[in-house]
Design a protein around this motif. Structure first.
Motif, PDB file in Angstrom:
ATOM      1  N   PRO B 565      22.200  10.922 -53.633  1.00 38.66           N
ATOM      2  CA  PRO B 565      22.854   9.817 -54.363  1.00 38.66           C
ATOM      3  C   PRO B 565      22.627   8.468 -53.683  1.00 38.66           C
ATOM      4  CG  PRO B 565      24.458  11.190 -53.213  1.00 38.66           C
ATOM      5  CD  PRO B 565      23.151  11.898 -53.112  1.00 38.66           C
ATOM      6  N   ALA B 566      22.321   8.486 -52.386  1.00 36.01           N
ATOM      7  CA  ALA B 566      22.099   7.240 -51.657  1.00 36.01           C
ATOM      8  C   ALA B 566      20.838   6.523 -52.146  1.00 36.01           C
ATOM      9  CB  ALA B 566      21.980   7.505 -50.155  1.00 36.01           C
ATOM     10  N   LYS B 567      20.010   7.217 -52.935  1.00 35.64           N
ATOM     11  CA  LYS B 567      18.773   6.629 -53.424  1.00 35.64           C
ATOM     12  C   LYS B 567      19.051   5.355 -54.244  1.00 35.64           C
ATOM     13  CE  LYS B 567      14.867   7.901 -56.343  1.00 35.64           C
ATOM     14  NZ  LYS B 567      14.471   8.862 -57.382  1.00 35.64           N
ATOM     15  N   ALA B 568      20.160   5.357 -54.977  1.00 34.27           N
ATOM     16  CA  ALA B 568      20.470   4.234 -55.870  1.00 34.27           C
ATOM     17  C   ALA B 568      20.746   2.953 -55.084  1.00 34.27           C
ATOM     18  CB  ALA B 568      21.666   4.571 -56.749  1.00 34.27           C
ATOM     19  N   TYR B 569      21.135   3.083 -53.816  1.00 36.20           N
ATOM     20  CA  TYR B 569      21.410   1.865 -53.045  1.00 36.20           C
ATOM     21  C   TYR B 569      20.633   1.866 -51.723  1.00 36.20           C
ATOM     22  CZ  TYR B 569      25.084   5.069 -51.414  1.00 36.20           C
ATOM     23  OH  TYR B 569      25.770   6.167 -50.959  1.00 36.20           O
ATOM     24  N   CYS B 570      19.425   2.449 -51.755  1.00 37.28           N
ATOM     25  CA  CYS B 570      18.499   2.410 -50.615  1.00 37.28           C
ATOM     26  C   CYS B 570      19.132   2.939 -49.334  1.00 37.28           C
ATOM     27  CB  CYS B 570      17.984   0.994 -50.371  1.00 37.28           C
ATOM     28  SG  CYS B 570      17.254   0.220 -51.817  1.00 37.28           S
ATOM     29  N   GLY B 571      20.094   3.836 -49.458  1.00 39.12           N
ATOM     30  CA  GLY B 571      20.712   4.440 -48.282  1.00 39.12           C
ATOM     31  C   GLY B 571      21.582   3.502 -47.481  1.00 39.12           C
ATOM     32  N   ASN B 572      21.904   2.352 -48.045  1.00 39.97           N
ATOM     33  CA  ASN B 572      22.748   1.380 -47.344  1.00 39.97           C
ATOM     34  C   ASN B 572      23.880   0.976 -48.276  1.00 39.97           C
ATOM     35  OD1 ASN B 572      23.894  -0.858 -46.118  1.00 39.97           O
ATOM     36  ND2 ASN B 572      21.944  -1.515 -45.235  1.00 39.97           N
ATOM     37  N   PRO B 573      25.126   1.436 -48.000  1.00 38.89           N
ATOM     38  CA  PRO B 573      26.243   1.183 -48.941  1.00 38.89           C
ATOM     39  C   PRO B 573      26.416  -0.303 -49.262  1.00 38.89           C
ATOM     40  CG  PRO B 573      26.890   2.717 -47.219  1.00 38.89           C
ATOM     41  CD  PRO B 573      25.548   2.213 -46.830  1.00 38.89           C
ATOM     42  N   SER B 574      26.063  -1.181 -48.330  1.00 41.68           N
ATOM     43  CA  SER B 574      26.296  -2.604 -48.612  1.00 41.68           C
ATOM     44  C   SER B 574      25.315  -3.134 -49.655  1.00 41.68           C
ATOM     45  CB  SER B 574      26.190  -3.423 -47.324  1.00 41.68           C
ATOM     46  OG  SER B 574      24.895  -3.312 -46.805  1.00 41.68           O
ATOM     47  N   LEU B 575      24.303  -2.342 -50.019  1.00 43.60           N
ATOM     48  CA  LEU B 575      23.356  -2.779 -51.056  1.00 43.60           C
ATOM     49  C   LEU B 575      23.749  -2.289 -52.439  1.00 43.60           C
ATOM     50  CD1 LEU B 575      19.887  -2.389 -49.328  1.00 43.60           C
ATOM     51  CD2 LEU B 575      21.038  -4.492 -49.978  1.00 43.60           C
ATOM     52  N   LYS B 576      24.892  -1.566 -52.520  1.00 42.09           N
ATOM     53  CA  LYS B 576      25.332  -1.025 -53.813  1.00 42.09           C
ATOM     54  C   LYS B 576      25.439  -2.128 -54.854  1.00 42.09           C
ATOM     55  CE  LYS B 576      27.878   3.204 -52.944  1.00 42.09           C
ATOM     56  NZ  LYS B 576      29.138   3.740 -52.451  1.00 42.09           N
ATOM     57  N   GLY B 577      24.742  -1.943 -55.978  1.00 41.86           N
ATOM     58  CA  GLY B 577      24.867  -2.880 -57.095  1.00 41.86           C
ATOM     59  C   GLY B 577      24.155  -4.206 -56.909  1.00 41.86           C
ATOM     60  N   THR B 578      23.434  -4.385 -55.805  1.00 42.13           N
ATOM     61  CA  THR B 578      22.723  -5.660 -55.623  1.00 42.13           C
ATOM     62  C   THR B 578      21.403  -5.631 -56.394  1.00 42.13           C
ATOM     63  OG1 THR B 578      21.667  -4.767 -53.657  1.00 42.13           O
ATOM     64  CG2 THR B 578      23.667  -6.045 -53.312  1.00 42.13           C
ATOM     65  N   PRO B 579      20.895  -6.810 -56.739  1.00 40.15           N
ATOM     66  CA  PRO B 579      19.593  -6.853 -57.423  1.00 40.15           C
ATOM     67  C   PRO B 579      18.506  -6.180 -56.594  1.00 40.15           C
ATOM     68  CG  PRO B 579      20.617  -9.028 -57.415  1.00 40.15           C
ATOM     69  CD  PRO B 579      21.461  -8.150 -56.545  1.00 40.15           C
ATOM     70  N   PHE B 580      18.619  -6.263 -55.255  1.00 38.23           N
ATOM     71  CA  PHE B 580      17.627  -5.654 -54.370  1.00 38.23           C
ATOM     72  C   PHE B 580      17.435  -4.183 -54.709  1.00 38.23           C
ATOM     73  CE2 PHE B 580      16.144  -3.560 -50.521  1.00 38.23           C
ATOM     74  CZ  PHE B 580      15.211  -4.439 -50.033  1.00 38.23           C
ATOM     75  N   ALA B 581      18.546  -3.457 -54.827  1.00 38.65           N
ATOM     76  CA  ALA B 581      18.467  -2.033 -55.129  1.00 38.65           C
ATOM     77  C   ALA B 581      18.076  -1.818 -56.596  1.00 38.65           C
ATOM     78  CB  ALA B 581      19.795  -1.363 -54.825  1.00 38.65           C
ATOM     79  N   GLN B 582      18.644  -2.647 -57.487  1.00 36.62           N
ATOM     80  CA  GLN B 582      18.355  -2.478 -58.922  1.00 36.62           C
ATOM     81  C   GLN B 582      16.875  -2.658 -59.223  1.00 36.62           C
ATOM     82  OE1 GLN B 582      21.008  -5.324 -60.575  1.00 36.62           O
ATOM     83  NE2 GLN B 582      22.797  -4.013 -60.316  1.00 36.62           N
ATOM     84  N   LEU B 583      16.213  -3.591 -58.511  1.00 32.55           N
ATOM     85  CA  LEU B 583      14.802  -3.868 -58.774  1.00 32.55           C
ATOM     86  C   LEU B 583      13.881  -2.912 -58.018  1.00 32.55           C
ATOM     87  CD1 LEU B 583      14.973  -7.756 -58.689  1.00 32.55           C
ATOM     88  CD2 LEU B 583      14.317  -6.389 -60.661  1.00 32.55           C
ATOM     89  N   ASN B 584      14.458  -1.868 -57.421  1.00 31.14           N
ATOM     90  CA  ASN B 584      13.675  -0.875 -56.674  1.00 31.14           C
ATOM     91  C   ASN B 584      12.898  -1.497 -55.513  1.00 31.14           C
ATOM     92  OD1 ASN B 584      14.277   1.542 -58.027  1.00 31.14           O
ATOM     93  ND2 ASN B 584      12.998   0.872 -59.743  1.00 31.14           N
ATOM     94  N   TYR B 585      13.564  -2.353 -54.763  1.00 29.96           N
ATOM     95  CA  TYR B 585      12.901  -3.001 -53.634  1.00 29.96           C
ATOM     96  C   TYR B 585      13.048  -2.196 -52.344  1.00 29.96           C
ATOM     97  CZ  TYR B 585      11.996  -7.445 -56.018  1.00 29.96           C
ATOM     98  OH  TYR B 585      11.517  -8.424 -56.851  1.00 29.96           O
ATOM     99  N   CYS B 586      13.537  -0.924 -52.452  1.00 32.79           N
ATOM    100  CA  CYS B 586      13.865  -0.166 -51.242  1.00 32.79           C
ATOM    101  C   CYS B 586      12.683  -0.041 -50.281  1.00 32.79           C
ATOM    102  CB  CYS B 586      14.335   1.243 -51.595  1.00 32.79           C
ATOM    103  SG  CYS B 586      15.706   1.243 -52.737  1.00 32.79           S
ATOM    104  N   LYS B 587      11.467  -0.026 -50.810  1.00 36.89           N
ATOM    105  CA  LYS B 587      10.327   0.160 -49.919  1.00 36.89           C
ATOM    106  C   LYS B 587      10.001  -1.121 -49.141  1.00 36.89           C
ATOM    107  CE  LYS B 587       6.159   2.926 -49.774  1.00 36.89           C
ATOM    108  NZ  LYS B 587       5.184   3.711 -50.524  1.00 36.89           N
TER     109      LYS B 587
END
Lengths: 689, 689
Positions: B565-587
């Protein structure tokens, strides 16, 4: 044409015989026209008959020129009042105003036709262009009026032509030159663009064939045209890194493709593009300036030929100081006697030979600031008081460096106060303190420095300070008066007060030498930037007119209190659910000329290229700039200062810029009538025998 | 130091007496070192004792230089294998490799220390820097090893220092010069930046006080720091027009504020910025080149002093052709005899005086292409056939313009076929036809042109064609073989086939003259661009190392098949719901050195400034470029061609660029030992009496 030639021949005979058969006034008129044309780089082939010369003098008067620009401005601003209007006016009113403008333009054109020979008039594309514009506008107005009268749909298509008047009037020299330089540079730019397009297509083909995949294994980048568009946008970096992320997430290797693409297309190609634009624009501008310099030389030689006298047998022809004085007085009536004497003294002789005389046009273009070291008026009124010890101490204090530093600190404190919450009464009242301090500063300076010197034409910062502080004082008083008279406060006045308050802070810039240099450089190249401003207005206006005819009403903007369901999609069903509507872009439309201009500015905000040319050249002298204010004492109590590399005209600035690059022969005078004259300036050369 | 001086004095005495006491080999070694140092602009103050000279010759050999760069590359690429690794290796392995690198660097440094006088060695900041880097790296490795052994958290902080080796090795001259020019230009740039910041703060204060409102009347732009940040981003146009829309929707008047801001800050200030960077960088680079030219002259004068002979009493000293030949053979052993004779013939005398001799370093830097007009080998093997009428007709056909046009058309058709659906068997089989056609073209050209001339070192496009076509042939055969042997097709091979197929299309560029010019210009300034490439690598590497230590593991990337489930926020809870995670910028993270570099490239993709300097200067000659390939016949059957303005070294390119700007006195030889020597090159000047 034959008539003109024989007249010129007669003149030449006249001059070679001596000054017996001269018609004095006419000669000076002619010579002054040549000098003034050389000074302002006017390349007009005017008739040299006395009537035409007098007409030409009137044609060059500042009043008709200003009037012409006012009417062009009125004509352009009609777009505000015509359908689709910002402020609606009845059609007959705008039509009437436009008719008036057309009449003014026609009168000006007829005046011009009377000044220059008939065949030259019809050979000049500028004049043909204006006639066509005027004709088409008349036709359009008649058709539009007729269609409106019969309630048909009508398009005012001739409005597109209006900005072209700016380019084609005789005064639009700078603008024409900028357009010409751009047009000449286009073929070179086009090849780079082609190569860029080729690279874009190759990369797109590669992207198509690489079979990029998203992380879910879904195909991605499958349509060739879509790839081309996406990669084209990537060059502007607008969709970076979004366009790359799906492929990058799927495989790190795909990132290499995008990085390579950005490296080649965004970095290398855009740099090549800029370099080619810069070099070609500079090359053609240099060529233009070279022609200008040559034409100027020819005109001065001709002016010399008109006024020359043969003092001794076999000697060089010269111009006497009396004739020279009369000429300069005619060319520039506002020149002070002292300034004129300074110009004469440069040649350092009792008569001027041709070599010295031809410099006159350039000398007149150098802005000389006359500093009169007059005593302070208070000293005249009450010398005992003004020269007393406390008064002298005050003068020393104000002129001390610490005074500047103290006021810089006051400005800083003021900046902090402005940033703080203004609801606090302590802070809102502090405004009066600051205003008083600023007023005190100006009064102190007026006490110390001679007021006419303080408010001289070139003391930019003194004027700036005084206007800002006085305006702030007035606005603050009005604001307080309105506040105390009732609870109503005008938003507009409050905004003005705030803006003036913030603008005051800019003063700090003047006390830091480096900042002052940068700002002065910007002010100096101001006229050149204004030319580009005009150029952009011409382009924007044409696009705005076309855009308004095509897109008006397609996207609607609804006020906040509107409950229309169409508000969510800007009144256009095809925009339902698009990012355009979601991001509240509805006001970005072509519904009136103001919205169109704002939209065009938004579209422009991607890249800039043109401005740098002038900047680079201006900056090259930025460092050597501070020591060039030369002083030359010629009379006690009177000092001249050559405004450091500041020139009255854009042409002079350009000439200065390219001075090192131009061949010396461009500056040398060519008397030979067979010498190749520039393309712009094909008047027959006088023989100065 | 005294020892060196007395040695020099002894040498001088030696030369002035004549050539009796010369130690022949040593003299030629010394002279060839001076010439080679002048040719490559090495400014090394080496000891002139025979032992040191021999050591210095070995120091300058290409092998140790290449080895050094290989080990620097190995050292830098260790980041791939160290924690956080792309390809994990045990710590002891990477440590061992790094230790090996350190030993190599130390040996190279000791070699250098033996070449130059001891006091000079310790005064040079480059050497101190390398010693400090080596020392710190050793300390860090020991600490890291100890901490790892005791299972503590350890940071390899010395990795940040690795790229600095690239700058500080003796061969990093270009890179040091670029850094120096940037550092020197910084103060000027800083003032413009300050003024820009001031303008930004003033505009932000104004925005705060204007009380901007959204269309709903909600306050907007209320926090000062937020305004400053938003307006700062607006300069990069990244948030245009979004930042303006709410206020613009509320009132059209607010748009004026934003347009004015963009005009002043994005357009004018960024242009001033670019102009200042361009001018200052150019200014300091010019100064560097001026010093280089002076130092080169000094070295050549010294080489002349070593080899000069006094032919006649009172005459000028000269260098005999025999000595000159031996010297050139030592300096550049790969030079053909014919080329050497050409260089000698330039001076056009039986002996060379000083003026001609000092040109040698520049002459050696000019790339001369030796064209041998040899007959085709087939003509030698079977002249009857090769010179027969049909064979001659074929040669004429291949050399005809139509041949080029036909193949350009074939390439275009090929491009269309590549774009079409490859599932169609007709289209996939057409590939064989195209391959055959391209092979036929190469074979025909080899039949017509002499193969060694066809594959000469400077025939870029011939090499390009042949390599691409042969590689495509091999890859296509492998691909078909794999396809027919089973249904398994390697994705990698297919990708290579596709890329090669698309790359073939680039050939069209060569047949359009304008395009070729642009590409040749880019190739010519390639070395200068590479210097900036190194510079960027140095900066990126440092940032990547720091970023990895600080941010590694903060943002995690999950593969597509992960159900965490951490995939949705790049494994960092503070990124939950940010555009960074939404735009799939995890890499976009700092988890390994490759990701770090990709991320840094993405961050860079906003503006470019540096490249243009070289481009602008290179482009200035783009047009006059085609006619300069000069030919000079010196022997029958042998032709020389001076590669048009192509130079072997970046320094030579730079010198050419600034030739017009440099004073003639920089090129004049100064024999006076008291002449001011440049800061970089402070060897004592020989007296050449």
């Amino acid at each position: 044409f034959l008539g003109t030639n024989s007249l010129l021949a007669a003149c030449c005979v006249c001059f070679s015989v001596g000054s017996q058969c001269r018609e004095e006034g006419g000669d000076f008129d002619l010579a002054s026209i040549y000098v003034s044309d050389a000074q302002y780089n006017r390349n007009i082939y005017f008739d040299t008959s006395p009537q035409a010369v007098r007409l030409y003098l009137r044609y060059n008067h500042w009043l008709p020129q200003v009037l012409l620009y006012v009417f062009i401005l009125v004509d352009l601003s009609l777009a505000l009042f015509e359908e689709p209007a910002v402020f609606a006016l009845p059609t007959w009113a705008t039509m009437l105003v436009e008719l008036l403008c057309l009449i003014v333009f026609t009168i000006r054109l007829i005046h011009y036709a009377k000044v220059i020979p008939r065949d030259k008039f019809w050979k000049d594309p500028k004049n043909i262009c204006i006639i066509v514009i005027l004709g088409l506008t008349m036709v359009d107005m008649i058709i539009y009026g007729a269609l409106k009268a019969s309630n048909c749909r009508a398009v005012r298509w001739s409005r597109v032509l209006r900005p072209l008047l700016l380019v084609n009037v005789t005064e639009g020299r700078q603008l024409r030159r900028a357009f010409r330089s751009i047009r000449n540079a286009l073929p070179q730019i086009f090849y780079v663009f082609l190569l860029f397009m080729f690279s874009l297509l190759i990369f797109s083909l590669m992207a198509l064939k690489l079979g990029l995949k998203t992380i879910d294994g879904a195909p991605y980048f499958t349509n060739y045209l879509e790839i081309v568009f996406d990669l084209y946008v990537l060059v502007t970096t607008a969709n970076s890194p979004d366009v790359m992320m799906p492929a990058y997430n799927a495989s790190t290797g795909f990132a290499i493709f995008f990085i390579l693409y950005i490296l080649i297309n965004t970095y290398i190609f855009m740099s090549v593009f800029l370099a080619v634009v810069y070099n070609n624009y500079k090359k053609y501008l240099k060529e233009e300036v070279r022609q200008l310099v040559r034409a100027k030389r020819h005109k001065m030689v001709r002016a010399f030929a008109v006024l020359q006298e043969q003092r001794e047998e076999g000697g060089e022809p010269v111009v006497s100081q009396a004739n020279w004085n009369q000429l300069v007085r005619l060319v520039q009536p506002d020149l002070s006697n002292a300034h004129r004497e300074l110009l004469w003294s440069v040649s350092d002789d009792t008569n001027q030979g041709k070599v010295a005389f031809v410099q006159l046009a350039d000398l007149l273009n150098i802005e000389v600031i006359t500093l009169k070291s007059r005593p302070h008026p208070l000293q005249g009124v009450c010398p005992a008081f003004y020269l007393s010890a406390p008064s002298r101490l005050l003068c020393q204090l104000v002129q001390h460096r610490a005074f500047v530093i103290v006021y810089d600190l006051i400005i800083l404190v003021n900046a902090v106060f402005i940033g703080l919450d203004e609801e606090n009464p302590l802070i809102s009242n502090s405004e009066w303190v600051f205003l008083a301090l600023y007023l005190l500063e100006i009064l102190l300076k007026l006490y110390v420095f001679e007021p006419r010197a303080f408010f001289s034409r070139h003391s930019f910062w003194n004027w700036f300070d005084t206007i800002i502080v006085v305006a702030a004082l007035i606005a603050t008083i009005i604001n307080s008066a309105m506040k105390s008279s009732g609870d109503y406060t005008s938003r507009q006045i409050l905004d003005i007060v705030f803006i003036l308050r913030v603008l005051r802070l800019i003063r700090v810039v003047d006390s830091i030498k480096r900042f002052r240099t940068i700002i002065n450089t910007l002010i100096r190249i101001g006229p050149a930037i204004l030319t580009f401003g005009q150029l952009i207005i011409v382009v924007y206006y044409i696009f705005a007119m076309v855009g308004m005819e095509i897109f008006k009403g397609k996207v609607k903007f609804y006020e906040a209190d509107s409950s229309d369901p169409a508000k969510a999609y800007c009144g256009n069903p095809s925009l339902k659910g698009t990012p355009f509507a979601q991001l509240n872009y509805c006001k970005n439309n072509f519904n009136d000329v103001v919205s169109s201009f704002v939209l065009l500015v938004e579209l422009t905000v991607v890249n800039q290229e043109k401005l740098e040319d002038n900047l680079v050249n201006a900056m090259e002298t930025i460092d050597s700039d501070q020591g060039t204010g030369q002083s030359a004492n010629s009379k006690p109590g009177l000092m001249f200062k050559i405004a450091s590399k500041r020139y009255r005209t854009v042409d002079a600035l350009l000439q200065r810029m390219f001075e090192a690059d131009l061949d010396p022969e461009d500056f040398a005078e060519t008397d030979d009538p067979a010498a190749p004259t520039s393309g712009n300036f094909s008047n027959p050369a006088f023989s100065s025998a």
